[in-house]
Design a protein around this motif. Structure first.
Motif: not given
Length: 337
Positions: A74-79
């Motif tokens: 949740w709230s993250c990204s591939l980075e």
């Protein structure tokens, strides 16, 4: 429960004002080298979901190697997976993606639900795997829920597309009733659902700065976490659009996929953080028990971390990833208690 994500047109207008800032948050440079962007340029894999959402999917490393797929929370990204991409992309084909509405992925027309998570993941597998090819799947937090939801809705695909699985600091339900992020609540006083909705389901930007880093260390990571660890994790979370963060949080509060792990019919490791206040260890233990009853629990491991074990304990986390790669190649299961 289906929770409507923000309307695409409205969200895109707001995004036009904040996208460069959010991109800079994801592209910061750190003294900790593993937190920085990989030197290997990714292959961009076009993925459009069945309802038209365009997902950002990157693949790093040689195209002819074994595939590892990392699903963020949740709230993250591939980075978020840079420490693992940097560690494994030299020897494997490492795939990471932005969940719907997160990072640079589009919203589409569907609301949040376990079926939506499962369908999106199945669409990604269609795009990145050749016919008959199987991958090692790693999911953190909501990413672990994504893999469980996929197994629930596509049980026939599990043996066809997965070699082995790692579920890290994740859950299958009862999230707001067990979180101890807010002092006292759920430790001594049951936290009302309305409080969770107000705290996590309100679309407000998250601040940064030294004071916020200290709060993050004490409630999300551990007090011994480094500044780089706190800033890296928080910068990625802060880069998420507030409207998406809030909408998905409202869906997660009522998510119920208990028992879905039983359909993960490949060797599966479950990892908990001993100091995890967002998804305490009891969640991981229950998932491990479900896997054990089904005969598919490979290993249950607890690391001395908070909610972000792949950031707080990079070497130990990567050792577990390496282990499930080897287990997946052998295809054998050694049930752990």
């Amino acid at each position: 429960m289906l929770v409507k994500l923000p309307e695409a047109v409205t969200d895109l207008r707001a995004d036009a004002l904040t996208a460069p800032y959010r991109a800079r948050l994801r592209a910061r440079t750190y003294a900790t080298e593993s937190f920085n962007a990989p030197r290997i340029a990714p292959d961009v894999i076009p993925v459009t979901t069945r309802d038209g959402a365009k997902l950002r999917v990157h693949a790093y490393g040689p195209a002819d190697r074994d595939v590892l797929i990392f699903a963020h929370g949740w709230s993250c990204s591939l980075e978020y997976w840079y420490p693992q991409i940097n560690a494994f992309a030299g020897d494997y084909r490492v795939v990471s993606f932005d969940q719907r509405g997160h990072g640079e992925s589009g919203l589409g027309t569907r609301g949040f639900s376990d079926a939506q998570l499962a369908d999106d993941f199945s669409d990604i597998l269609d795009a990145v795997l050749r016919p008959g090819q199987r991958a090692v799947l790693v999911g953190h937090s909501m990413g672990g829920m994504t893999i469980q939801a996929w197994a629930k809705h596509y049980p026939e695909q599990v043996a066809q597309r997965a070699r082995s699985v790692l579920l890290a600091t994740t859950a299958a339900g009862r999230i707001s009733a067990r979180a101890t992020v807010i002092p006292l609540f759920n430790d001594l006083i049951p936290a009302p659902r309305l409080m969770a909705l107000a705290l996590f389901g309100t679309p407000v930007p998250l601040p940064g700065g030294p004071a916020v880093n200290l709060i993050a260390k004490s409630r999300l990571l551990t007090p011994s976490a480094t500044t780089d660890q706190a800033v890296f994790g928080l910068s990625i979370v802060r880069s998420c659009r507030p409207s998406v963060r809030a909408a998905v949080a409202r869906g997660l509060i009522d998510l119920d996929i208990n028992g879905a792990a039983a359909d993960l019919c490949v060797p599966t490791t479950v990892m908990a953080g001993s100091h995890d206040r967002l998804l305490p260890e009891i969640h991981s233990r229950e998932i491990a028990d479900t896997l054990s009853a089904a005969g598919n629990l490979e290993r249950y491991v607890i690391l001395p971390t908070g909610h972000l074990p792949n950031i707080e304990a990079v070497d130990e986390f990567n050792t577990e990833v390496d282990r499930i790669i080897r287990i997946g190649r052998r295809g054998n299961i050694a049930a752990a208690g």
